[in-house]
Structure formats: structure tokens, C-alpha cells
Scaffold this motif. Structure first.
Motif, PDB file in Angstrom:
ATOM      1  N   ALA A  53      -0.664   8.430  -7.809  1.00 17.53           N
ATOM      2  CA  ALA A  53       0.413   7.585  -8.298  1.00 17.53           C
ATOM      3  C   ALA A  53      -0.146   6.465  -9.155  1.00 17.53           C
ATOM      4  CB  ALA A  53       1.198   7.001  -7.120  1.00 17.53           C
ATOM      5  N   ARG A  54       0.486   6.272 -10.309  1.00 17.55           N
ATOM      6  CA  ARG A  54       0.128   5.134 -11.151  1.00 17.55           C
ATOM      7  C   ARG A  54       1.307   4.184 -11.150  1.00 17.55           C
ATOM      8  NH1 ARG A  54      -2.007   4.238 -17.406  1.00 17.55           N
ATOM      9  NH2 ARG A  54      -1.903   1.978 -17.209  1.00 17.55           N
ATOM     10  N   GLY A  55       1.051   2.961 -10.692  1.00 18.81           N
ATOM     11  CA  GLY A  55       2.127   2.014 -10.475  1.00 18.81           C
ATOM     12  C   GLY A  55       2.714   1.442 -11.748  1.00 18.81           C
ATOM     13  N   VAL A  56       4.031   1.280 -11.756  1.00 20.77           N
ATOM     14  CA  VAL A  56       4.793   0.580 -12.791  1.00 20.77           C
ATOM     15  C   VAL A  56       4.351   1.023 -14.181  1.00 20.77           C
ATOM     16  CG1 VAL A  56       5.742  -1.635 -13.485  1.00 20.77           C
ATOM     17  CG2 VAL A  56       4.808  -1.373 -11.192  1.00 20.77           C
ATOM     18  N   PHE A  57       4.544   2.306 -14.457  1.00 21.90           N
ATOM     19  CA  PHE A  57       4.103   2.890 -15.722  1.00 21.90           C
ATOM     20  C   PHE A  57       5.183   3.810 -16.234  1.00 21.90           C
ATOM     21  CE2 PHE A  57       1.068   3.796 -18.843  1.00 21.90           C
ATOM     22  CZ  PHE A  57       1.037   5.153 -19.089  1.00 21.90           C
ATOM     23  N   PHE A  58       5.481   3.721 -17.542  1.00 22.28           N
ATOM     24  CA  PHE A  58       6.630   4.438 -18.077  1.00 22.28           C
ATOM     25  C   PHE A  58       6.365   5.894 -18.440  1.00 22.28           C
ATOM     26  CE2 PHE A  58       9.935   1.347 -18.331  1.00 22.28           C
ATOM     27  CZ  PHE A  58       9.288   0.122 -18.378  1.00 22.28           C
ATOM     28  N   GLY A  59       5.163   6.197 -18.883  1.00 24.25           N
ATOM     29  CA  GLY A  59       4.913   7.530 -19.420  1.00 24.25           C
ATOM     30  C   GLY A  59       4.241   8.447 -18.434  1.00 24.25           C
ATOM     31  N   THR A  60       3.458   9.378 -18.983  1.00 18.48           N
ATOM     32  CA  THR A  60       2.610  10.235 -18.171  1.00 18.48           C
ATOM     33  C   THR A  60       1.167   9.804 -18.396  1.00 18.48           C
ATOM     34  OG1 THR A  60       2.450  11.891 -19.935  1.00 18.48           O
ATOM     35  CG2 THR A  60       4.214  12.176 -18.320  1.00 18.48           C
ATOM     36  N   GLY A  97      -7.519  10.131 -14.762  1.00 13.46           N
ATOM     37  CA  GLY A  97      -7.514   9.879 -13.327  1.00 13.46           C
ATOM     38  C   GLY A  97      -7.935   8.479 -12.940  1.00 13.46           C
ATOM     39  N   THR A  98      -8.728   7.834 -13.776  1.00  7.85           N
ATOM     40  CA  THR A  98      -9.198   6.485 -13.442  1.00  7.85           C
ATOM     41  C   THR A  98      -8.085   5.448 -13.535  1.00  7.85           C
ATOM     42  OG1 THR A  98      -9.887   5.945 -15.703  1.00  7.85           O
ATOM     43  CG2 THR A  98     -11.505   7.060 -14.300  1.00  7.85           C
ATOM     44  N   LYS A  99      -6.972   5.837 -14.145  1.00  2.95           N
ATOM     45  CA  LYS A  99      -5.854   4.911 -14.305  1.00  2.95           C
ATOM     46  C   LYS A  99      -4.894   4.934 -13.117  1.00  2.95           C
ATOM     47  CE  LYS A  99      -7.098   3.702 -18.486  1.00  2.95           C
ATOM     48  NZ  LYS A  99      -6.384   4.193 -19.664  1.00  2.95           N
ATOM     49  N   TYR A 100      -5.095   5.866 -12.199  1.00  2.00           N
ATOM     50  CA  TYR A 100      -4.187   5.959 -11.064  1.00  2.00           C
ATOM     51  C   TYR A 100      -4.596   4.993  -9.957  1.00  2.00           C
ATOM     52  CZ  TYR A 100      -1.743   9.933 -13.043  1.00  2.00           C
ATOM     53  OH  TYR A 100      -0.970  10.733 -13.846  1.00  2.00           O
ATOM     54  N   ASP A 101      -3.588   4.517  -9.234  1.00  2.00           N
ATOM     55  CA  ASP A 101      -3.805   3.490  -8.213  1.00  2.00           C
ATOM     56  C   ASP A 101      -3.941   4.062  -6.808  1.00  2.00           C
ATOM     57  OD1 ASP A 101      -1.468   2.074 -10.264  1.00  2.00           O
ATOM     58  OD2 ASP A 101      -3.407   1.081  -9.972  1.00  2.00           O
ATOM     59  N   TYR A 102      -3.262   5.148  -6.540  1.00  2.00           N
ATOM     60  CA  TYR A 102      -3.229   5.696  -5.183  1.00  2.00           C
ATOM     61  C   TYR A 102      -3.440   7.206  -5.236  1.00  2.00           C
ATOM     62  CZ  TYR A 102      -0.928   1.216  -4.456  1.00  2.00           C
ATOM     63  OH  TYR A 102      -0.629  -0.117  -4.434  1.00  2.00           O
ATOM     64  N   TRP A 103      -4.120   7.710  -4.199  1.00  2.00           N
ATOM     65  CA  TRP A 103      -4.445   9.129  -4.108  1.00  2.00           C
ATOM     66  C   TRP A 103      -4.133   9.669  -2.718  1.00  2.00           C
ATOM     67  CZ3 TRP A 103      -6.488  12.027  -8.150  1.00  2.00           C
ATOM     68  CH2 TRP A 103      -6.832  11.299  -9.297  1.00  2.00           C
ATOM     69  N   GLY A 104      -3.745  10.929  -2.688  1.00  2.21           N
ATOM     70  CA  GLY A 104      -3.592  11.612  -1.417  1.00  2.21           C
ATOM     71  C   GLY A 104      -4.918  12.171  -0.937  1.00  2.21           C
ATOM     72  N   GLN A 105      -4.880  12.828   0.209  1.00  2.00           N
ATOM     73  CA  GLN A 105      -6.113  13.332   0.826  1.00  2.00           C
ATOM     74  C   GLN A 105      -6.483  14.720   0.318  1.00  2.00           C
ATOM     75  OE1 GLN A 105      -3.173  13.625   2.187  1.00  2.00           O
ATOM     76  NE2 GLN A 105      -3.132  15.765   2.859  1.00  2.00           N
ATOM     77  N   GLY A 106      -5.551  15.375  -0.349  1.00  2.00           N
ATOM     78  CA  GLY A 106      -5.825  16.675  -0.933  1.00  2.00           C
ATOM     79  C   GLY A 106      -5.361  17.828  -0.073  1.00  2.00           C
ATOM     80  N   THR A 107      -5.065  18.951  -0.723  1.00  3.03           N
ATOM     81  CA  THR A 107      -4.703  20.179  -0.031  1.00  3.03           C
ATOM     82  C   THR A 107      -5.420  21.335  -0.718  1.00  3.03           C
ATOM     83  OG1 THR A 107      -2.841  21.517   0.771  1.00  3.03           O
ATOM     84  CG2 THR A 107      -2.587  20.545  -1.414  1.00  3.03           C
ATOM     85  N   GLN A 108      -5.977  22.229   0.082  1.00  2.00           N
ATOM     86  CA  GLN A 108      -6.803  23.316  -0.446  1.00  2.00           C
ATOM     87  C   GLN A 108      -5.924  24.467  -0.928  1.00  2.00           C
ATOM     88  OE1 GLN A 108     -10.356  23.681  -0.654  1.00  2.00           O
ATOM     89  NE2 GLN A 108      -9.766  25.502  -1.849  1.00  2.00           N
ATOM     90  N   VAL A 109      -6.221  24.934  -2.123  1.00  2.00           N
ATOM     91  CA  VAL A 109      -5.596  26.134  -2.669  1.00  2.00           C
ATOM     92  C   VAL A 109      -6.715  27.133  -2.959  1.00  2.00           C
ATOM     93  CG1 VAL A 109      -4.357  27.128  -4.633  1.00  2.00           C
ATOM     94  CG2 VAL A 109      -3.628  24.933  -3.658  1.00  2.00           C
ATOM     95  N   GLN A 153       0.840  -1.192   0.000  1.00  4.07           N
ATOM     96  CA  GLN A 153       0.000   0.000   0.000  1.00  4.07           C
ATOM     97  C   GLN A 153       0.877   1.245   0.000  1.00  4.07           C
ATOM     98  OE1 GLN A 153      -3.229  -0.137  -0.270  1.00  4.07           O
ATOM     99  NE2 GLN A 153      -3.794   1.998   0.022  1.00  4.07           N
ATOM    100  N   VAL A 154       0.548   2.183  -0.835  1.00  3.85           N
ATOM    101  CA  VAL A 154       1.304   3.431  -0.937  1.00  3.85           C
ATOM    102  C   VAL A 154       0.458   4.555  -0.341  1.00  3.85           C
ATOM    103  CG1 VAL A 154       2.314   5.116  -2.507  1.00  3.85           C
ATOM    104  CG2 VAL A 154       2.533   2.668  -2.987  1.00  3.85           C
ATOM    105  N   GLN A 155       1.043   5.335   0.524  1.00  2.90           N
ATOM    106  CA  GLN A 155       0.358   6.492   1.093  1.00  2.90           C
ATOM    107  C   GLN A 155       0.969   7.761   0.535  1.00  2.90           C
ATOM    108  OE1 GLN A 155       0.700   5.798   5.360  1.00  2.90           O
ATOM    109  NE2 GLN A 155      -1.365   4.950   5.388  1.00  2.90           N
ATOM    110  N   LEU A 156       0.106   8.706   0.190  1.00  4.90           N
ATOM    111  CA  LEU A 156       0.536   9.978  -0.361  1.00  4.90           C
ATOM    112  C   LEU A 156       0.025  11.100   0.540  1.00  4.90           C
ATOM    113  CD1 LEU A 156      -0.054   7.897  -2.839  1.00  4.90           C
ATOM    114  CD2 LEU A 156       0.190   9.919  -4.249  1.00  4.90           C
ATOM    115  N   VAL A 157       0.896  12.025   0.882  1.00  6.06           N
ATOM    116  CA  VAL A 157       0.512  13.132   1.748  1.00  6.06           C
ATOM    117  C   VAL A 157       0.907  14.441   1.083  1.00  6.06           C
ATOM    118  CG1 VAL A 157       0.788  14.198   4.000  1.00  6.06           C
ATOM    119  CG2 VAL A 157       0.818  11.703   3.803  1.00  6.06           C
TER     120      VAL A 157
END
Length: 125
Positions: free
Chosen positions: A98-105, A109-121, A1-5
Motif C-alpha cells: 500500500a502506498r499512502g495518500v497517492f492518486f495514481g498507480t 516498490g521503494t515508494k510503498y509504505d506497507y507490505w503484507g507477509q506474502g503468499t506462495q504461488v 499502522q496499516v496491516q495487510l494480509v
């Protein structure tokens, strides 16, 4: 499991700058393509920027091209979003992903595996 902050959000006047950071857990950060997305009030989530796992390739939404810069430091397990010339329409919650084990960009958004909780701007006039 990957956590993003995420961190670095805040209130800024139009024309100002902010730098968002996203730090991830785990030892496989360099294998992931990373992206930034945002969701404004009453809007759907939208793509902002993406960077390949090496950092060699970047992709931007047209609305931020020339103003925002995505970068990463694989030694620190971190990805950044430098935002300059901010506009009120940039107001949103910003998420890194984060999209796991992927070479490009990746812009989908549906292709990403992990998400952070977000930060307000918030950009004021």
C-alpha cells in the motif's frame, strides 16, 4: 499502522488460475494506491500490478499483461489479483503493498509504505 494480509496462494498446474486477496486494516484504505509484487526463487522482487485508489487506473508488468487482473473493493478494504493462464515462471511469493495518500498507480516498490507477509504461488508443468 496499516496491516495487510494476503491469501489465496497455492499449487496449480500450468494454464490454471488463482485469485489472490489482500485485506487491510484501518479506515483509510480508499486513500491508498495498491500494488502486487512477487519474488521468485533466486530472483529480486519485481512489480506485477498496481491500482489507483479509486480503481479507475491500473498498470501491469509486461510479463503478466493480458493474463492477470488487479481489482479492489473499497467497501471491503480489499485488493485482488486474478491470475489466469499461469506459467511455471509465475512461481513466486506474492506480496501486496500500500502506498499512502497517492492518486495514481506505482510501479516502484521503494515508494510503498506497507507490505503484507506474502503468499506462495507455485505453478507446475
Amino acid at each position: 499502522q496499516v496491516q495487510l494480509v494476503e491469501s489465496g496462494g497455492g499449487l496449480v498446474q500450468a494454464g490454471g488460475s488463482l485469485r489472490l486477496s489482500c485485506v487491510t486494516s484501518g479506515r483509510t484504505f480508499s486513500m491508498y494506491a495498491m500494488g502486487w509484487f512477487r519474488q521468485g526463487p533466486g530472483k529480486e522482487r519485481e512489480f506485477v500490478a498496481s491500482i489507483s485508489r479509486s480503481g479507475a487506473t491500473t498498470t501491469y508488468a509486461d510479463s503478466v499483461k493480458g493474463r492477470f487482473t488487479i481489482s479492489r473493493d473499497n467497501t471491503k478494504n480489499a485488493v485482488y489479483l486474478q491470475m489466469n493462464s499461469l506459467k511455471p515462471e509465475d512461481t513466486a511469493v506474492y506480496y501486496c503493498a500500500a502506498r499512502g495518500v497517492f492518486f495514481g498507480t506505482e510501479v516502484d516498490g521503494t515508494k510503498y509504505d506497507y507490505w503484507g507477509q506474502g503468499t506462495q504461488v507455485t505453478v507446475s508443468l
